[in-house]
Design a protein around this motif. Structure first.
Motif, short mmCIF file in Angstrom:
data_model
loop_
_atom_site.label_atom_id
_atom_site.label_comp_id
_atom_site.label_asym_id
_atom_site.label_seq_id
_atom_site.Cartn_x
_atom_site.Cartn_y
_atom_site.Cartn_z
N UNK A 89 3.19 -7.01 -5.37
CA UNK A 89 3.54 -5.60 -5.46
C UNK A 89 2.94 -4.87 -4.26
N UNK A 90 3.82 -4.25 -3.51
CA UNK A 90 3.44 -3.60 -2.26
C UNK A 90 3.54 -2.09 -2.39
N UNK A 91 2.57 -1.43 -1.81
CA UNK A 91 2.59 0.02 -1.73
C UNK A 91 2.75 0.40 -0.26
N UNK A 92 3.52 1.43 0.01
CA UNK A 92 3.72 1.90 1.38
C UNK A 92 3.54 3.41 1.41
N UNK A 93 3.00 3.93 2.51
CA UNK A 93 2.86 5.38 2.61
C UNK A 93 3.52 5.90 3.87
N UNK A 94 3.87 7.18 3.84
CA UNK A 94 4.45 7.85 5.00
C UNK A 94 4.16 9.35 4.88
N UNK A 95 4.47 10.12 5.93
CA UNK A 95 4.19 11.55 5.91
C UNK A 95 4.98 12.25 4.81
N UNK A 96 6.22 11.80 4.60
CA UNK A 96 7.00 12.40 3.53
C UNK A 96 8.00 13.45 3.96
N UNK A 97 8.17 13.63 5.27
CA UNK A 97 9.15 14.62 5.71
C UNK A 97 10.57 14.11 5.51
#
Lengths: 114, 115
Positions: A89-97
């Motif tokens: 199970x992988x989690x990924x993040x980004x700025x969200x724009x």
């Protein structure tokens, strides 16, 4: 700067149990996405959360749920575990724009269901 | 329905030569494409991306080419180094159409660099 962190790294559960996986995004990132990767396949999208709201959901049963906290960390919960839930199970993040953003992945949590 | 396809499960290349990894997609709504590299027991590491308004993007030894009419992209690694041995995933997204950042991945290509 720390990258995306996930806990635990490994987990063994039995069928029918419940599991909670945790993720902390890169500092400043407001969006968190969850993916499931089974052996021999590419990651499959489960959820995306932005500012504590669900922005997208993949083709997974209602046994899968998630939430995002005010500090932008996130939990993925899976109820009534099945053998087929065994995966990375992988989690990924980004700025969200949302504008053609790059997602950065954590090391993953390897779940084994017996 | 596999919307992103990597038809070569594995590829072996001599050190110092060019590695070319290929990816095809079927969904014309995709407008952003990424390549990730994955070592065993680690999460995918971002390598390079390309917007659908471009046909080439270069970053050091890595170049990605996009052919929209053929719905095909490729990753070129020149020169190939032993540390490039890993599984490479092609991924695509279409935020403007889906309203979220969902990445659709291919099944990966295992690249082995032979010293």
């Amino acid at each position: 700067d720390a990258g995306v962190t996930q806990s635990p790294t490994h987990l063994i559960k039995t069928r029918g149990q419940h599991v909670t996986l945790r993720c902390s995004p890169i500092s400043g990132h407001k969006s968190v996405s969850w993916y499931q990767q089974v052996l021999g396949q590419g990651p499959q999208f489960i959820f995306q959360y932005y500012e504590k709201e669900e922005r997208g959901r993949g083709n997974f049963p209602d046994r899968f749920s998630a939430r995002q906290f005010p500090n932008y960390s996130s939990e993925l919960n899976v109820n009534a575990l099945l053998l087929g839930d065994s995966a990375l199970y992988l989690c990924a993040s980004s700025w969200g724009t949302g504008e053609q953003e790059t997602q950065y992945f954590g090391p993953g949590t390897r779940l084994l269901v017996l | 329905d596999q919307q992103v396809k990597q038809n070569s499960p594995s590829l072996s290349v001599q050190e110092g030569r060019i590695s070319i990894l290929n990816c095809d997609y079927t969904n014309s709504m995709f407008d952003y494409f990424l390549w990730y590299k994955k070592y065993p027991a680690e999460g995918p590491t971002f390598l390079i991306s390309i917007s659908s308004i471009k046909d080439k993007n270069e970053d050091g030894r890595f170049t990605v080419f996009l052919n929209k009419s053929a719905k095909h992209l490729s990753l070129h690694i020149v020169p190939s180094q032993p540390g490039d041995s890993a599984v490479y995933f092609c991924a695509a997204s279409a935020w403007a159409n889906f309203g979220n950042e969902k990445l659709t991945f291919g099944t990966g290509t295992r690249l082995t660099i032979i010293p």
